[in-house]
Design a protein around this motif. Structure first.
Motif, PDB file in Angstrom:
ATOM      1  N   MET A  44      68.386 -19.396 -24.971  1.00  0.00           N
ATOM      2  CA  MET A  44      66.952 -19.114 -25.045  1.00  0.00           C
ATOM      3  C   MET A  44      66.655 -17.956 -25.994  1.00  0.00           C
ATOM      4  N   ILE A  48      63.979 -17.755 -29.252  1.00  0.00           N
ATOM      5  CA  ILE A  48      62.950 -16.718 -29.413  1.00  0.00           C
ATOM      6  C   ILE A  48      63.176 -15.941 -30.696  1.00  0.00           C
ATOM      7  N   VAL A  77      57.104 -17.414 -25.381  1.00  0.00           N
ATOM      8  CA  VAL A  77      57.559 -17.681 -24.016  1.00  0.00           C
ATOM      9  C   VAL A  77      56.660 -18.713 -23.336  1.00  0.00           C
ATOM     10  N   GLU A  78      55.348 -18.598 -23.535  1.00  0.00           N
ATOM     11  CA  GLU A  78      54.418 -19.569 -22.958  1.00  0.00           C
ATOM     12  C   GLU A  78      54.687 -20.976 -23.497  1.00  0.00           C
ATOM     13  N   LEU A  80      57.542 -22.073 -24.671  1.00  0.00           N
ATOM     14  CA  LEU A  80      58.838 -22.517 -24.144  1.00  0.00           C
ATOM     15  C   LEU A  80      58.739 -23.002 -22.698  1.00  0.00           C
ATOM     16  N   GLU A  81      57.792 -22.461 -21.945  1.00  0.00           N
ATOM     17  CA  GLU A  81      57.595 -22.941 -20.573  1.00  0.00           C
ATOM     18  C   GLU A  81      57.197 -24.416 -20.573  1.00  0.00           C
ATOM     19  N   THR A  84      60.466 -26.374 -21.358  1.00  0.00           N
ATOM     20  CA  THR A  84      61.459 -26.342 -20.275  1.00  0.00           C
ATOM     21  C   THR A  84      60.864 -26.671 -18.909  1.00  0.00           C
ATOM     22  N   GLN A  87      60.853 -23.880 -16.195  1.00  0.00           N
ATOM     23  CA  GLN A  87      62.123 -23.209 -15.880  1.00  0.00           C
ATOM     24  C   GLN A  87      62.664 -22.634 -17.174  1.00  0.00           C
ATOM     25  N   LEU A  88      62.453 -21.357 -17.381  1.00  0.00           N
ATOM     26  CA  LEU A  88      62.839 -20.744 -18.652  1.00  0.00           C
ATOM     27  C   LEU A  88      64.352 -20.593 -18.742  1.00  0.00           C
TER      28      LEU A  88
END
Length: 145
Positions: A44, A48, A77-78, A80-81, A84, A87-88
């Motif tokens: 991850m 990023i 991050v938002e 990527l949520e 995924t 579930q990061l």
């Protein structure tokens, strides 16, 4: 009356377009600043970092201004949520991603005081680290700068 700029729609479209499809939509991208790239990893932090590095190198955000880096991080991050499913985690759960990303910076509101916003979109595949067992996924994050 000018139409509202949809930075999320533009970012998602850009992330999903192949190079051969880009020219058909090029006029949509005139009022925003963009950065495009690709990343594949089971880590991850590498995902990023790849986006942050591309955005900083392109000059889309000012590296020394904390609020810009901070807004970009939370937007990544938002997005990527979505990829995924909330579930990061990727490598920790034995999954891998192969993603195209688009980052769009613009002013989506008519009122000048609303300032600039940033959108990050990912499109690609996620799945078991076995070639051919991945499925498509898309994620979008939007944040004010």
């Amino acid at each position: 009356m000018p139409q509202k700029i949809r930075i999320g729609k533009i970012a998602t479209l850009l992330a999903m377009l192949d190079e051969s499809e880009y020219s058909s939509f090029e006029s949509m991208f005139d009022e925003v600043d963009t950065c495009l790239g690709k990343v594949g990893s089971m880590n991850m932090q590498k995902v990023i970092s790849a986006v942050e590095t591309a955005v900083k190198r392109s000059g889309l955000i000012e590296e020394g201004v904390y609020r810009e880096t901070h807004a970009l991080y939370h937007t990544i991050v938002e997005a990527l949520e979505g990829i995924t499913r909330g579930q990061l985690a990727i490598g920790e759960t034995m999954r891998t991603v192969g993603l195209r990303f688009a980052v769009v910076r613009g002013k989506p509101y008519k009122e000048e005081k609303e300032g600039e916003w940033i959108a990050v979109a990912f499109y690609g595949t996620i799945g078991a680290p076995i070639k051919g067992l991945e499925h498509e996924a898309v994620g979008l994050g939007i944040n004010h700068i």
